[in-house]
Design an enzyme around this catalytic site. Structure first.
Site, PDB file in Angstrom:
ATOM      1  N   ASP A   1       0.830  -1.200   0.000  1.00 22.52           N
ATOM      2  CA  ASP A   1       0.000   0.000   0.000  1.00 22.52           C
ATOM      3  C   ASP A   1       0.868   1.255   0.000  1.00 22.52           C
ATOM      4  O   ASP A   1       0.568   2.242  -0.678  1.00 22.52           O
ATOM      5  CB  ASP A   1      -0.911   0.024   1.234  1.00 22.52           C
ATOM      6  CG  ASP A   1      -2.017  -1.012   1.111  1.00 22.52           C
ATOM      7  OD1 ASP A   1      -2.027  -1.742   0.090  1.00 22.52           O
ATOM      8  OD2 ASP A   1      -2.853  -1.091   2.027  1.00 22.52           O
TER       9      ASP A   1
ATOM     10  N   ASP B   1       0.811   4.257  -2.633  1.00 17.33           N
ATOM     11  CA  ASP B   1       0.551   5.648  -2.235  1.00 17.33           C
ATOM     12  C   ASP B   1       1.620   6.591  -2.770  1.00 17.33           C
ATOM     13  O   ASP B   1       1.328   7.719  -3.179  1.00 17.33           O
ATOM     14  CB  ASP B   1       0.489   5.762  -0.706  1.00 17.33           C
ATOM     15  CG  ASP B   1      -0.773   5.113  -0.163  1.00 17.33           C
ATOM     16  OD1 ASP B   1      -1.695   4.861  -0.969  1.00 17.33           O
ATOM     17  OD2 ASP B   1      -0.826   4.843   1.053  1.00 17.33           O
TER      18      ASP B   1
ATOM     19  N   ILE C   1     -36.660  -5.997 -16.580  1.00 20.61           N
ATOM     20  CA  ILE C   1     -37.069  -7.271 -17.158  1.00 20.61           C
ATOM     21  C   ILE C   1     -38.193  -7.888 -16.354  1.00 20.61           C
ATOM     22  O   ILE C   1     -38.306  -7.686 -15.154  1.00 20.61           O
ATOM     23  CB  ILE C   1     -35.909  -8.284 -17.289  1.00 20.61           C
ATOM     24  CG1 ILE C   1     -34.878  -8.105 -16.199  1.00 20.61           C
ATOM     25  CG2 ILE C   1     -35.279  -8.201 -18.646  1.00 20.61           C
ATOM     26  CD1 ILE C   1     -33.704  -9.027 -16.327  1.00 20.61           C
TER      27      ILE C   1
ATOM     28  N   LYS D   1     -28.392 -12.957 -11.698  1.00 22.55           N
ATOM     29  CA  LYS D   1     -29.107 -11.701 -11.461  1.00 22.55           C
ATOM     30  C   LYS D   1     -28.480 -11.048 -10.235  1.00 22.55           C
ATOM     31  O   LYS D   1     -28.724 -11.466  -9.104  1.00 22.55           O
ATOM     32  CB  LYS D   1     -30.598 -11.951 -11.250  1.00 22.55           C
ATOM     33  CG  LYS D   1     -31.376 -10.643 -11.175  1.00 22.55           C
ATOM     34  CD  LYS D   1     -32.860 -10.883 -11.232  1.00 22.55           C
ATOM     35  CE  LYS D   1     -33.650  -9.597 -11.379  1.00 22.55           C
ATOM     36  NZ  LYS D   1     -33.270  -8.525 -10.474  1.00 22.55           N
TER      37      LYS D   1
ATOM     38  N   ARG E   1     -30.604   4.368 -13.230  1.00 21.00           N
ATOM     39  CA  ARG E   1     -31.719   4.037 -14.097  1.00 21.00           C
ATOM     40  C   ARG E   1     -32.849   5.067 -13.992  1.00 21.00           C
ATOM     41  O   ARG E   1     -33.464   5.420 -14.987  1.00 21.00           O
ATOM     42  CB  ARG E   1     -32.215   2.648 -13.700  1.00 21.00           C
ATOM     43  CG  ARG E   1     -33.393   2.182 -14.467  1.00 21.00           C
ATOM     44  CD  ARG E   1     -33.543   0.677 -14.309  1.00 21.00           C
ATOM     45  NE  ARG E   1     -34.748   0.252 -14.962  1.00 21.00           N
ATOM     46  CZ  ARG E   1     -35.928   0.199 -14.375  1.00 21.00           C
ATOM     47  NH1 ARG E   1     -36.033   0.525 -13.105  1.00 21.00           N
ATOM     48  NH2 ARG E   1     -36.977  -0.168 -15.033  1.00 21.00           N
TER      49      ARG E   1
ATOM     50  N   GLU F   1     -24.307  -3.588 -13.363  1.00 18.26           N
ATOM     51  CA  GLU F   1     -24.745  -3.495 -11.970  1.00 18.26           C
ATOM     52  C   GLU F   1     -23.562  -3.137 -11.073  1.00 18.26           C
ATOM     53  O   GLU F   1     -22.515  -3.780 -11.153  1.00 18.26           O
ATOM     54  CB  GLU F   1     -25.314  -4.870 -11.550  1.00 18.26           C
ATOM     55  CG  GLU F   1     -26.203  -4.827 -10.333  1.00 18.26           C
ATOM     56  CD  GLU F   1     -27.683  -4.595 -10.676  1.00 18.26           C
ATOM     57  OE1 GLU F   1     -28.006  -4.259 -11.841  1.00 18.26           O
ATOM     58  OE2 GLU F   1     -28.499  -4.739  -9.762  1.00 18.26           O
TER      59      GLU F   1
ATOM     60  N   CYS G   1     -35.101 -28.821  33.536  1.00 18.84           N
ATOM     61  CA  CYS G   1     -35.307 -29.341  32.184  1.00 18.84           C
ATOM     62  C   CYS G   1     -36.801 -29.450  31.901  1.00 18.84           C
ATOM     63  O   CYS G   1     -37.530 -30.081  32.669  1.00 18.84           O
ATOM     64  CB  CYS G   1     -34.644 -30.710  32.055  1.00 18.84           C
ATOM     65  SG  CYS G   1     -35.060 -31.550  30.511  1.00 18.84           S
TER      66      CYS G   1
ATOM     67  N   CYS H   1     -29.316 -30.347  30.352  1.00 17.05           N
ATOM     68  CA  CYS H   1     -30.118 -31.081  31.320  1.00 17.05           C
ATOM     69  C   CYS H   1     -29.226 -32.098  32.008  1.00 17.05           C
ATOM     70  O   CYS H   1     -28.414 -32.767  31.367  1.00 17.05           O
ATOM     71  CB  CYS H   1     -31.249 -31.789  30.571  1.00 17.05           C
ATOM     72  SG  CYS H   1     -31.961 -33.141  31.512  1.00 17.05           S
TER      73      CYS H   1
ATOM     74  N   CYS I   1     -33.991 -38.711  31.291  1.00 16.56           N
ATOM     75  CA  CYS I   1     -34.616 -37.663  30.493  1.00 16.56           C
ATOM     76  C   CYS I   1     -35.004 -38.256  29.142  1.00 16.56           C
ATOM     77  O   CYS I   1     -34.169 -38.838  28.448  1.00 16.56           O
ATOM     78  CB  CYS I   1     -33.636 -36.508  30.296  1.00 16.56           C
ATOM     79  SG  CYS I   1     -34.320 -35.176  29.294  1.00 16.56           S
TER      80      CYS I   1
HETATM   81  S1  IVH Z   1     -30.526  -7.214 -18.180  1.00 14.02           S
HETATM   82  C1  IVH Z   1     -33.379  -5.387 -21.056  1.00 14.02           C
HETATM   83  N1  IVH Z   1     -28.982  -8.768 -16.737  1.00 14.02           N
HETATM   84  O1  IVH Z   1     -32.224  -6.659 -12.701  1.00 14.02           O
HETATM   85  C2  IVH Z   1     -32.634  -6.106 -20.019  1.00 14.02           C
HETATM   86  N2  IVH Z   1     -30.325  -7.169 -15.590  1.00 14.02           N
HETATM   87  O2  IVH Z   1     -35.210  -5.485 -14.112  1.00 14.02           O
HETATM   88  C3  IVH Z   1     -32.047  -5.204 -19.010  1.00 14.02           C
HETATM   89  N3  IVH Z   1     -30.012  -7.164 -13.168  1.00 14.02           N
HETATM   90  O3  IVH Z   1     -32.665  -3.361 -12.872  1.00 14.02           O
HETATM   91  C4  IVH Z   1     -31.499  -5.827 -17.805  1.00 14.02           C
HETATM   92  N4  IVH Z   1     -28.505  -8.753 -13.104  1.00 14.02           N
HETATM   93  O4  IVH Z   1     -30.289  -3.944 -12.675  1.00 14.02           O
HETATM   94  C5  IVH Z   1     -29.895  -7.773 -16.716  1.00 14.02           C
HETATM   95  N5  IVH Z   1     -27.533 -10.190 -15.617  1.00 14.02           N
HETATM   96  C6  IVH Z   1     -28.425  -9.202 -15.596  1.00 14.02           C
HETATM   97  C7  IVH Z   1     -28.847  -8.578 -14.397  1.00 14.02           C
HETATM   98  C8  IVH Z   1     -29.816  -7.573 -14.440  1.00 14.02           C
HETATM   99  C9  IVH Z   1     -29.196  -7.902 -12.383  1.00 14.02           C
HETATM  100  C10 IVH Z   1     -30.946  -6.146 -12.655  1.00 14.02           C
HETATM  101  C11 IVH Z   1     -30.957  -4.879 -13.456  1.00 14.02           C
HETATM  102  C12 IVH Z   1     -32.388  -4.502 -13.595  1.00 14.02           C
HETATM  103  C13 IVH Z   1     -33.122  -5.633 -12.977  1.00 14.02           C
HETATM  104  C14 IVH Z   1     -34.111  -6.226 -13.948  1.00 14.02           C
END
Ligand code: IVH
Length: 679
Positions: free
Chosen positions: A33, A37, A83, A121, A142, A179, A414, A432, A438
């Site tokens: 580190d 720095d 989605i 997801k 978004r 994300e 107990c 116990c 028991c």
């Molecule tokens: S695709 C048109 N892929 O889930 C497709 N979304 O409503 C657009 N999310 O707010 C999204 N993992 O933030 C996509 N592998 C992934 C994702 C993902 C998380 C979130 C995204 C969105 C919500 C879906």
């Protein structure tokens, strides 16, 4: 021509970004580190002396500028869509989606499966990054999908997000969707530090990530350990968009953007489902939170053909997992006595659906844990059930504590047998002191008696033992042999057929070996190996029961502690009584060789087993030989008396032949057992 200062600045920037990547993305730093720095400060100093050379992609721009009054709004050139979430968290999630896609594409059953990409997801905050000629110029949330907030300053502080794409010929415009999230370890570490400094903590990594990006002081954001995954595109100019989604992800990765490795190309619903199932089992071990998987049609031409319904694309869907946390209230706190006598406080809950099942109880572990979390009766709490783990209370929602919330008091006696509860100095649990009086601990003794390596009573598991003891039909192992069909068939979830199966298993267990019987008694410190040794040494139960501590210590590996456990056990009239009852009920083993060890037919003979036997497992063969006084070893030597060679015997058979040792085939071996009174 570049000046030396320009060269030095370029050099420092490249080096610092390389170290950033090693540190934040690869988790494998090359320098300390302090060294980092020093490089950083040198760059800051040069930029301060030559402000005309400062560029927005300099790593010094990641530390955060001045706090903002408010975020400016940004209109997304391409809307940020959300989605559709499949309502069915079970197998139908993937099947319904695939069916819809096939229907909308007018595919018939004769057509090939549709190609998809399955991704995780991520549970964080959606973000759109705009790169112009390779340079990060804007980052936006978004918002409502049309208009978001300009959070560029904060996003620049995320070390995993490249400030410049790694390409000599980047597109004029490339918007990347993805994300921002916080890894679990980073979240815990961050929260621990915040708590120690008396600062605000976050309830989960998602809130921490979202909160960090959506606050106005970028210097604060810079101190939050955030990460990023790219998963899609927004607007582009001057870029030949690849033909498939998977190629887009590969291209983004090649530009230096982090793309999660955990993604697959899947053909048809079955492969989507396989991904969903695999990821669900790995979910709790992931380094970051996910709340499901996302399926996307891979081919962009097909995506275009499918189009949108309202604001959701028809070509993508989120297939979630059952939520792992839910809110409910505690109606009571009761104490359960475990099979080792441990008292565990358990919360009785208002039924709540969590982790895919309805939960009505949650463990509170022990008194210390309960006090630490300050859990009270009538509290509203967050309950968690992850995977197959026993549901637990994560925390109390203090703001929802009612005035009549009541503290829990650990009972002094107990709740099962009324004996005193005690706590050993180095333990967190109360126990116990009732021992076998028991019921809770009697259940343990019965389960041990019936276990596979003891009398092996198949079907006599926890549920049945609980019922038998609670009905007071069975107190000791000997009572098992007194149950009849009509009694057993009265029990809950016990049809006549399964009752008969259990009775058959009990009857079958009467025919056993002395070693198993000794082990089944559950004498303290007498495990399976010791039981075998005792059986071999004493040959009969009467010999064994009559032995005093001195004689017991003649047995290999038995010292004063084990010897004393054995004599203490037999000194208890109740135990002798149970043994007498068991024998009277017909529990027996080959003891034709009444008194002396000397008459054991195979006494002192050394056997080696090799290959597979058709009539029994090798384990069984070993047990039978040992019951006849033989020793069974693993390798053939001059001392070996017999090698039993089943099918596909290999090197051991060859060795035996080489040394001229007697070899028995399966027929001869079975004959030998029969002659010795074993079969
Ligand atoms: S695709 C048109 N892929 O889930 C497709 N979304 O409503 C657009 N999310 O707010 C999204 N993992 O933030 C996509 N592998 C992934 C994702 C993902 C998380 C979130 C995204 C969105 C919500 C879906």
């Amino acid at each position: 021509m570049l000046t030396t200062v320009e060269q030095r600045i370029a050099r420092l920037r490249a080096e610092i970004e390389q170290h950033n990547e090693r540190y934040y993305t690869l988790d494998d730093p090359l320098i300390s580190d302090a060294e980092f720095d020093a490089l950083f400060r040198e760059l800051q100093l040069l930029e301060a002396q030559h402000p005309e050379l400062l560029t927005p992609d300099s790593p010094t721009q990641r530390v955060g500028g001045k706090p903002l009054e408010q975020f400016a709004s940004v209109r997304h050139e391409h809307p940020m869509l959300s989605i559709r979430t499949e309502t069915d968290i079970g197998d139908n999630g993937a099947i319904n989606f695939d069916n819809r896609v096939r229907r909308d594409l007018r595919l018939g059953s004769a057509d090939a499966p549709v190609g998809y990409v399955a991704e995780l997801k991520f549970d964080g905050l959606a973000i759109s990054l705009r790169y112009e000629h390779g340079l990060l110029v804007q980052a936006a949330t978004r918002g409502d999908g049309e208009t978001g907030e300009n959070v560029t300053q904060n996003v620049r502080t995320v070390r995993q997000i490249p400030l410049r794409l790694t390409s000599a010929t980047p597109p004029a415009v490339l918007e990347v969707r993805g994300e921002i999230y916080m890894k679990r370890t980073d979240f815990e570490c961050f929260n621990r530090r915040a708590a120690a400094a008396g600062e605000k903590t976050f309830v989960n990594p998602r809130n921490a990530a979202a909160g960090s990006i959506r606050q106005l002081d970028p210097a604060l954001a810079a101190r939050r350990p955030l990460s990023f995954f790219a998963y899609g595109l927004g607007a582009t100019q001057g870029w030949d968009i690849p033909a498939t989604h998977s190629q887009i992800l590969d291209a983004l990765a090649a530009y230096g953007l982090p793309v999660c490795e955990e993604r697959v190309i899947a053909q048809g619903a079955a492969q989507l489902l396989a991904f969903h199932r695999r990821i669900e089992t790995q979910r709790s071990r992931m380094p970051f939170d996910i709340d499901g998987v996302v399926y996307k049609v891979n081919n962009l031409a097909l995506q275009a053909q499918l189009g949108f319904v309202s604001r959701e694309p028809r070509w993508a869907v989120a297939h979630k997992f059952a939520a792992e946390e839910a809110t409910t209230t505690i109606s009571a706190i009761e104490v359960q006595v475990g099979r080792t006598g441990a008292l565990t406080p358990v919360a009785r809950l208002m039924p709540v659906f969590v982790g895919g099942v309805t939960v009505t109880n949650a463990t509170l572990h022990n008194e210390e844990e309960l006090r630490r979390k300050d859990i009270r009766i009538h509290d509203t709490v967050i309950v968690r059930r992850a995977g197959d783990v026993i549901p637990e209370v994560v925390r109390v929602l203090l703001e929802r504590r009612p005035v009549h919330a009541q503290e829990f008091i650990m009972p002094q006696y107990c709740p099962v047998c009324g004996a005193h509860v005690i706590k050993l100095p180095d333990e967190a649990v109360w126990r116990c002191s009732g021992g076998l009086f028991c019921a809770a601990q009697r259940k343990q003794a019965l389960l041990h008696f019936a276990s596979r390596r003891a009398l092996d009573i198949e079907g006599l598991g926890e549920k049945l033992v609980d019922q038998l003891v609670d009905q007071q039909w069975v107190q000791t192992p000997a009572d098992l042999y007194k149950i009849d069909l009509s009694t057993l068939a009265q029990l809950e979830r016990m049809g006549e057929k399964s009752a008969q199966n259990v009775l058959d298993a009990i009857a079958h267990s009467k025919h056993t070996t002395l070693a198993r019987f000794i082990y089944a008694l559950g004498i303290r410190n007498v495990g399976e190996a010791t039981a075998k040794e005792l059986a071999r040494h004493f040959a009969t139960l009467d010999n064994f029961m009559a032995a005093d501590e001195t004689r017991l210590q003649y047995v290999a590996d038995i010292g004063p502690v084990v010897a004393q456990s054995i004599t203490t056990f037999f000194a208890e009239p109740h135990n002798r009584e149970v043994i007498a009852q068991l024998r009277a009920a017909g529990v027996h083993w080959p003891e034709q060789l009444d008194a002396a060890i000397a008459v054991l037919p195979l006494r002192g003979k050394i056997f080696v087993l090799t290959g597979t036997l058709a009539a029994m497992s090798r384990e069984d063969a070993k047990e039978k030989l040992e019951a006849l006084g033989a020793r069974v070893t693993g390798s053939v030597s001059q001392k070996t008396n017999y090698v039993v060679a089943g099918a596909e015997s290999g090197s051991k058979l060859a060795k035996a032949q080489e040394l001229g040792i007697a070899v028995l085939d399966e027929q001869q071996f079975l004959h030998l057992l029969k002659e010795s009174g074993m079969q």
